[in-house]
Design an enzyme around this catalytic site. Structure first.
Site, short mmCIF file in Angstrom:
data_model
loop_
_atom_site.label_atom_id
_atom_site.label_comp_id
_atom_site.label_asym_id
_atom_site.label_seq_id
_atom_site.Cartn_x
_atom_site.Cartn_y
_atom_site.Cartn_z
N TYR A 1 10.95 -3.66 29.08
CA TYR A 1 9.75 -2.87 28.76
C TYR A 1 8.49 -3.58 29.24
O TYR A 1 7.60 -2.95 29.83
CB TYR A 1 9.72 -2.66 27.25
CG TYR A 1 8.53 -1.92 26.71
CD1 TYR A 1 8.41 -0.55 26.87
CD2 TYR A 1 7.53 -2.60 26.01
CE1 TYR A 1 7.32 0.14 26.34
CE2 TYR A 1 6.45 -1.92 25.49
CZ TYR A 1 6.34 -0.56 25.65
OH TYR A 1 5.26 0.11 25.13
N LYS B 1 5.87 -2.11 31.99
CA LYS B 1 4.48 -1.86 31.62
C LYS B 1 3.52 -2.69 32.46
O LYS B 1 2.40 -2.26 32.75
CB LYS B 1 4.28 -2.12 30.13
CG LYS B 1 4.95 -1.10 29.22
CD LYS B 1 4.47 0.32 29.51
CE LYS B 1 4.91 1.32 28.46
NZ LYS B 1 4.48 2.70 28.80
#
Length: 319
Positions: free
Chosen positions: A189, A193
């Site tokens: 993640y 991001k």
């Protein structure tokens, strides 16, 4: 009410719940016509409460109904409040799904003004326990799921600009504090991001000539993805409101998606509760130039001296 987005057509991905839902409702309240995109899958991207167990996500799209479809529920909320909206169930991490998303806005409303990339899910594991499939799935939905809608929307806006109809187009991407600082147990993640920030900067530079502004937010709010993190953060007694409500993030997103944000592009904003912060990213800090090649010993000594004068980096979340 200002009706800041009167007449604009806005697409929001992952808009069936959480931040996406809050954004869709906020845009509609400001007069926008909204395309509400959501696959209706579980927190980890597999069929969940809003999709029949064991059924591939793509197959759920043929069985959409109000009771089991978060996108349709948001559309109904918007319409009940007097607004205009349609649901879209395509997978935005596929070229066909992203293209159909842009086409849905153009076919229904005849234009597209703002794209909010928000869709995503989590598959958290410590790095040594992280499966390759979980890495690929999370990077796919977040990073590829930003790239493809952005690409197809930008192609439309470029064609408009070349035809002499330069738009006041806006893209708002969704990064995270995990992408800016890192987050223990979220290497997939965090990497995705962080990639979204890089994508935002490049898109802002490339698309400015076509009338397109591209910015990103790094929000903190209580959603399905963060409910355990913020489980104990309720109404702030000194502020008189729920500081972790996703609705707190949406006003900035609406402004970034409106014509009033003219001139603001290539920026990342951290937003949480009543706080907005402009994130300044990587900048050159202390430096040394020998004007010749260093030896390894000299390079090490110099690096340590420079680090002694540099700012201490922010702590990785969870460290």
């Amino acid at each position: 009410m200002s009706r800041m987005c009167e007449g604009r057509v806005v697409v929001v991905t992952g808009a069936g719940r959480g931040l996406g839902r809050a954004h869709a409702l906020a845009f509609a309240a400001e007069g926008a016509k909204v395309v509400v995109n959501d696959l209706g899958v579980g927190l980890d991207g597999t069929p969940g409460a809003d999709a029949p167990a064991g059924q591939p996500a793509a197959e759920t799209l043929a069985r959409r109904d109000l009771a089991g479809d978060p996108a349709l529920r948001v559309v109904e909320e918007i319409r009940a409040a007097g607004g205009e909206a349609i649901a879209h169930g395509g997978d935005v991490a596929t070229s066909a799904g992203a293209a159909s998303l842009v086409a849905a806005a153009l076919d229904t409303y005849g234009r597209l003004d703002t794209l909010v990339n928000n869709a995503g899910f989590l598959r958290d594991r410590m790095l040594v326990n992280l499966d390759e499939d979980d890495w690929d799935a999370v990077v796919r939905v977040h990073l590829k799921g930003h790239f493809l809608p952005l690409k197809h929307a930008a192609a439309h806006w470029r064609a408009e600009a070349k035809a002499g109809r330069t738009p006041a187009a806006r893209i708002v991407n969704t990064s995270s504090g995990a992408g800016l600082l890192g987050s223990v147990g979220q290497s997939n993640y965090s990497a995705a991001k962080a990639g979204i920030v890089g994508l935002t900067l490049v898109a802002a530079a490339e698309l400015a000539r076509y009338g397109v502004q591209v910015n990103a937010i790094a929000p903190a709010a209580r959603t399905r993805m963060t409910e355990r993190t913020f489980a104990d953060t309720m109404t702030a007694p000194d502020l008189g409101f729920d500081a972790m409500a996703p609705e707190n993030v949406s006003p900035l997103v609406v402004w970034l998606g409106a014509e009033q944000s003219a001139g603001v592009t290539g920026r990342v904003f951290e937003t949480e509760g009543g706080r907005i912060t402009v994130m300044e990213g990587w900048r050159a800090g202390p430096t040394a130039d020998k004007a010749a090649r260093w030896t390894p010993e000299e390079a090490g000594e110099t690096a340590l001296e420079l680090l002694g004068r540099a700012e201490v980096p922010g702590r990785v979340y969870g460290a």
